[in-house]
Design a protein around this motif. Structure first.
Motif, PDB file in Angstrom:
ATOM      1  N   THR A 141       0.791  -1.225   0.000  1.00  0.00           N
ATOM      2  CA  THR A 141       0.000   0.000   0.000  1.00  0.00           C
ATOM      3  C   THR A 141       0.826   1.278   0.000  1.00  0.00           C
ATOM      4  OG1 THR A 141      -1.612  -1.279   1.271  1.00  0.00           O
ATOM      5  CG2 THR A 141      -2.005   1.080   1.070  1.00  0.00           C
ATOM      6  N   HIS A 186      -1.231   5.180   5.985  1.00  0.00           N
ATOM      7  CA  HIS A 186      -1.299   6.626   5.732  1.00  0.00           C
ATOM      8  C   HIS A 186      -0.816   7.445   6.914  1.00  0.00           C
ATOM      9  CE1 HIS A 186      -2.685   6.928   1.675  1.00  0.00           C
ATOM     10  NE2 HIS A 186      -3.443   5.871   1.895  1.00  0.00           N
ATOM     11  N   HIS A 235      -9.216   4.594   6.289  1.00  0.00           N
ATOM     12  CA  HIS A 235      -8.036   4.389   5.451  1.00  0.00           C
ATOM     13  C   HIS A 235      -6.987   5.487   5.618  1.00  0.00           C
ATOM     14  CE1 HIS A 235      -5.797   2.794   2.056  1.00  0.00           C
ATOM     15  NE2 HIS A 235      -5.763   4.006   1.521  1.00  0.00           N
ATOM     16  N   HIS A 302      -8.870   9.156   0.700  1.00  0.00           N
ATOM     17  CA  HIS A 302      -7.652   9.943   0.917  1.00  0.00           C
ATOM     18  C   HIS A 302      -7.892  11.426   1.170  1.00  0.00           C
ATOM     19  CE1 HIS A 302      -6.152   6.515  -1.676  1.00  0.00           C
ATOM     20  NE2 HIS A 302      -5.542   6.367  -0.519  1.00  0.00           N
ATOM     21  N   HIS A 484       0.884   4.183  -3.352  1.00  0.00           N
ATOM     22  CA  HIS A 484       1.519   5.321  -2.695  1.00  0.00           C
ATOM     23  C   HIS A 484       3.039   5.208  -2.648  1.00  0.00           C
ATOM     24  CE1 HIS A 484      -2.461   6.525  -1.556  1.00  0.00           C
ATOM     25  NE2 HIS A 484      -2.672   5.360  -0.986  1.00  0.00           N
TER      26      HIS A 484
HETATM   27 FE   LIG Z   1      -4.347   4.831   0.239  1.00  0.00          FE
END
Ligand SMILES: [Fe+2]
Length: 495
Positions: A141, A186, A235, A302, A484
């Protein structure tokens, strides 16, 4: 030069899965497992490398969607592979390696998917098996570059450690967290203090949001645990001055059919608009809740960034969807056959941190996009520009993939879309500050040319996305579109 990992034979006894992938389509990049390559000098094919571009670009994404005769259930399931491109101000070198997770090694040996995942049911599971143990760790990810190591991140587990130069997998890093405390993908880095904020959702009878703060070395020095109502999907989060903000969209996991192994995790996520979107505002020092609010139902994967305005309110931006159809679209991307329209566009919101009340929100641009980012020096504070992946004007949003990059300028209110040319697809842009000129920055993206079936690194001046790229470099192998990445600066000059 392509290399094959010893635990991943390229010749399988089972018939490889095949998908139709016509010339000119992005699906060609995902139709076959990506090929690793050893550290290689890469050639400049247009323009010149900026001398102030010194450091390393890391990118992660699913790069293998098939095992033997079986295809993944969802794009999120694919095995992660990390690209590193190192720039020394004069030359560039690249390396690309799969993350050798335990699941990757086991599945390579078995020539099939041996565990459940976001989009695949577990081959076998007992009722008491925790949710996280039903999900294979794809390490696909995101990437976190620390001073001594690089972490390949995923949402529901502990990261894998990679050698920062060779990308050799060194094993898993718990970061001193308990087994049931995931470290999600994240994180937010404060540009002044170097603190790294992150979180992870623990699913079960007592579902909770774990929130972490690390020093710049990656050592977690404080954490908190916030009970959650139901089993939501979270997320991303937002750093805004002294606050951390979480939006809990009205998506809830239907736990029983997952525990009884009737359906996979991703198919058990239900859209429940009647719950609205919950807002949690946290104090970034204590990691405790300051306020809770509620607003309209929407979904967002996001955030771009957040800051505190002159009135003391939080201003942030995000790519916002009206519902959770985006999950179906992404599942179909993994099948190389998307046909669900999910329109995500860039929105700005303002909220009162003391009450959690939403004060207003507005769509900044109607171009569909994803993966919004800002310059690393602006994280948590005002950023003039938000960059993102975007659909090329005229694209069929239901069937195409993000194909270009764009920049929204708050000073002018304009969205600039880079012109890549037909049949090319760009991934999430990464911002690289210039090592010599703090007022300059470069925007890097990996472009897949679906007619030529090859990948390139394109470098733009970050404030001139409407101009041609300043440099293009050829990569030795196709890099499938992924998720990412990050930039690890190296201010030293070469030679
Ligand atoms: Fe993401």
């Amino acid at each position: 030069m392509a290399v094959s990992p010893s635990s991943s034979p390229t010749a399988t006894r089972k018939r490889p899965a095949r998908k139709v992938s016509p010339t000119g389509s992005w699906t060609r990049a995902l139709a076959e497992p990506a090929r690793e390559f050893a550290p290689t000098a890469i050639e400049t094919i247009a323009g010149m490398l900026p001398t102030g571009l010194r450091g390393a670009l890391y990118r992660n994404g699913p790069a293998r969607l098939q095992r033997g005769d079986r295809w993944v259930g969802h794009w999120f399931d694919g095995d992660g592979a990390v690209l590193r491109v190192n720039f020394d101000g004069r030359d560039a070198r690249a390396v690309y390696r799969f993350v050798q997770t335990e699941a990757y090694r086991r599945d390579a040996a078995s020539e099939t998917w041996t565990q459940g995942s976001y989009g695949m049911k577990a081959p076998q599971a007992t009722l008491t098996q925790p949710v996280r143990q039903r999900l294979r760790h794809p390490a696909n990810t995101s990437v976190l570059a620390l001073p001594d190591r690089v972490l390949a991140l995923w949402e529901q587990g502990h990261p894998y450690v990679l050698d920062p130069e060779t990308l050799e997998t060194k094993g898993r890093d718990s970061l001193s967290l308990a087994d049931g405390q995931p470290y999600a993908a994240h994180y937010k880095r404060d540009p002044e203090t170097g603190e790294i904020f992150n979180f992870g959702v623990t699913y079960g009878l007592r579902t909770c949001l774990n929130v972490y703060c690390s020093d710049r070395q990656g050592r977690i020095d404080r954490q908190s645990k916030i009970p959650l109502s139901g089993l939501p999907l979270i997320h991303d989060c937002l750093l805004a001055g002294p606050y951390l903000v979480f939006f809990v969209a009205p998506v809830r996991l239907d736990l029983l059919p997952v525990l009884t192994n009737q359906i996979c995790f991703g198919d058990a996520l239900r859209w429940k608009p009647q719950f609205g979107t919950q807002i949690l505002v946290l104090d970034r020092e204590t990691l405790t809740v300051i306020s809770r609010g509620e607003t309209d139902p929407f979904y967002s994967w996001h955030f771009g960034n957040g800051y505190v305005d002159a009135e003391g309110n939080i201003v942030g931006d995000m790519v916002r969807y009206n519902d959770f159809a985006t999950n179906r679209y992404l599942q179909q991307v993994g099948q190389l056959d998307p046909h669900t329209e999910a329109r995500g566009t860039l929105w700005q919101f303002r909220l009162d941190p003391q009450t959690g009340a939403m004060l207003g929100s507005v769509e900044l641009a109607d171009t569909c996009g994803e993966f919004p980012i800002v310059a690393p020096s602006c994280v948590g504070r005002y950023a003039r520009r938000t960059y993102m992946s975007a659909f090329r004007p005229g694209s069929d949003v239901a069937r195409d993939l993000w194909s270009t990059i764009a920049c929204f300028d708050r000073d002018t209110g304009e969205l600039t879309v880079a012109e890549l040319g037909a049949h090319r697809y760009a991934i999430e842009p990464t911002y690289a500050p210039d090592a010599d000129r703090p007022d300059l920055g470069w925007l890097l993206t990996v472009v897949y040319d679906s007619r030529e079936h090859r990948s390139e690194v394109w470098i733009y001046a970050a404030d001139r996305l409407g101009d041609a790229p300043v440099c293009r470099l050829s990569l030795p192998e196709v890099i499938p579109m992924g998720y990412h990445g990050c930039w690890a600066p190296n201010p030293k000059k070469c030679g």
